[in-house]
Write a protein that holds these residues in place. Sequence first.
Motif, PDB file in Angstrom:
ATOM      1  N   CYS A 249       0.674  -1.224   0.199  1.00 26.46           N
ATOM      2  CA  CYS A 249       0.152  -0.006   0.188  1.00 26.46           C
ATOM      3  C   CYS A 249       0.714   1.273  -0.203  1.00 26.46           C
ATOM      4  CB  CYS A 249      -0.693   0.204   1.496  1.00 26.46           C
ATOM      5  SG  CYS A 249      -2.121   1.536   1.115  1.00 26.46           S
TER       6      CYS A 249
ATOM      7  N   CYS B  65       0.697   3.058   3.108  1.00 26.25           N
ATOM      8  CA  CYS B  65       0.833   2.437   4.394  1.00 26.25           C
ATOM      9  C   CYS B  65       1.896   1.446   4.856  1.00 26.25           C
ATOM     10  CB  CYS B  65      -0.521   2.847   5.460  1.00 26.25           C
ATOM     11  SG  CYS B  65      -1.299   0.809   5.194  1.00 26.25           S
TER      12      CYS B  65
ATOM     13  N   SER C  88       1.814  -1.388   3.996  1.00 27.17           N
ATOM     14  CA  SER C  88       0.873  -3.125   4.237  1.00 27.17           C
ATOM     15  C   SER C  88       1.013  -3.866   2.970  1.00 27.17           C
ATOM     16  CB  SER C  88      -0.806  -2.549   4.840  1.00 27.17           C
ATOM     17  OG  SER C  88      -1.138  -3.863   4.948  1.00 27.17           O
TER      18      SER C  88
ATOM     19  N   CYS D 298      -6.770  -1.439   0.359  1.00 21.04           N
ATOM     20  CA  CYS D 298      -5.686  -2.202   1.306  1.00 21.04           C
ATOM     21  C   CYS D 298      -6.521  -2.547   2.840  1.00 21.04           C
ATOM     22  CB  CYS D 298      -4.785  -0.964   1.828  1.00 21.04           C
ATOM     23  SG  CYS D 298      -3.928  -0.968   3.467  1.00 21.04           S
TER      24      CYS D 298
ATOM     25  N   CYS E 242      -5.681  -0.032   6.175  1.00 21.45           N
ATOM     26  CA  CYS E 242      -5.793   1.909   6.049  1.00 21.45           C
ATOM     27  C   CYS E 242      -7.169   2.058   5.044  1.00 21.45           C
ATOM     28  CB  CYS E 242      -4.451   1.839   5.461  1.00 21.45           C
ATOM     29  SG  CYS E 242      -3.694   2.561   4.012  1.00 21.45           S
TER      30      CYS E 242
ATOM     31  N   PHE F 188      -7.046   2.674   2.224  1.00 23.49           N
ATOM     32  CA  PHE F 188      -6.456   3.210   0.568  1.00 23.49           C
ATOM     33  C   PHE F 188      -7.260   2.652  -0.668  1.00 23.49           C
ATOM     34  CE2 PHE F 188      -2.832   4.450  -1.980  1.00 23.49           C
ATOM     35  CZ  PHE F 188      -3.345   5.437  -2.630  1.00 23.49           C
TER      36      PHE F 188
HETATM   37 ZN   LIG Z   1      -2.794   1.193   3.579  1.00 18.19          ZN
END
Ligand SMILES: [Zn+2]
Length: 389
Positions: free
Chosen positions: A6, A9, A11, A50, A53, A55
């Motif tokens: 991501c 973040c 991830s 994601c 978060c 996103f």
């Molecule tokens: Zn994220």
Amino acid sequence: MVHTNCPSCDSEHIESFFTIKNAPIYSIVTVKSKEEALAVPRKDIELGFCHDCGFIFNRLFDTTINYFTGGYEDQQGFSNTFMNYLTGISEELIEKYDLKGKTALEIGCGKGDFINLLTELTGGKGIGIDPAYVEGRQNNPNLKFYKEFYAKRHGSLPADIICCRHTLEHIHGTEEFLRLLRSSLGNKTESVVFFEIPQIKRILEIPAFWDIYYEHCTYFSPGSLARVFRKTGFEILDLKLVYDDQYVLIEAKPSLTRSHRKFEIEESVEDLKELVDIFTVKITEQLDGWRQKLKALKKAGKKTVVWGGGSKSVGFLTNFADLELIEYVVDINPHMEGNFIPGIGKMYVQPNFLTDYQPDAVIIMNGIYKEEITKTLNEMGVYPEIYAL
Ligand SMILES: [Zn+2]
């Protein structure tokens, strides 16, 4: 190249949920011939969500494409509806943050229309930063332009407010960009930062497939936007949806400690996941519905035009180019006249073209302009069936 992490973040917990094949990589670049328009490269879009978060981003976005060396047209200031909106948000910012006589800076200022308007309203100074700024488009002596990307050194420019409108959705490395902005501001905790971008919740709900196109690699919701702002060292001052819920506005200031201030419109990652799931079901129905509608117009021999150039028309027509129904796209921006739609190959015309052409149907790419456009059509003696996205 698939982005596995991501950009907001880092991830790795990403789920792909929607794909568009062969999307033209440009939508607002200026193209002077049909051949050139049809030769615009095409790439696939794969939207990823994601789970950490919320996103949403294009996992296949090619970060090596340079969008700023070719010319492009994205001015929207030729519409009264849009100008009223822009004046309204500017006046609100000036009032709220006491900006009379102060200096505003805009990152990604394009041709400088907004920074010019804002500066006229503050009576102060304006600074525009954009590698695609075209010299001579603005003649206001209170404005200064830097034809370059925003960099850390720009943080030392004397700006009371830093604006960034419709730019973040073009940036793949969202966290990286916000960290750059935050670090450029250092201890200037009194600087106000204002961002305006399209928001994904409405796109998922409607579902507005025409708002998904290659140039937008980044799709924020109020929640995912607020989360990355806090994470990168900002305190959020306001967060809201405007323009028929098409845009999200965020106002923030640099904070020296991690801010925890939250706003009611921040949806959770779980809420967003639910919308993503609903979208994946509804989108097929939505695309089929439009396909049937357009097929019926074609079968009935109705002359159909699209009103509203730029990215939405590319996003819309990419899905139906095979039907060969639409010959012209109307846009009120005089700089677009005679250009061709990237990837689609249809020509842009000015509204007065329709007086002679007399279309049977007009599809409006942004419903917020329906009243304004219908009035313009009727004043020209054109009374088509109107469809609005
Ligand atoms: Zn994220």
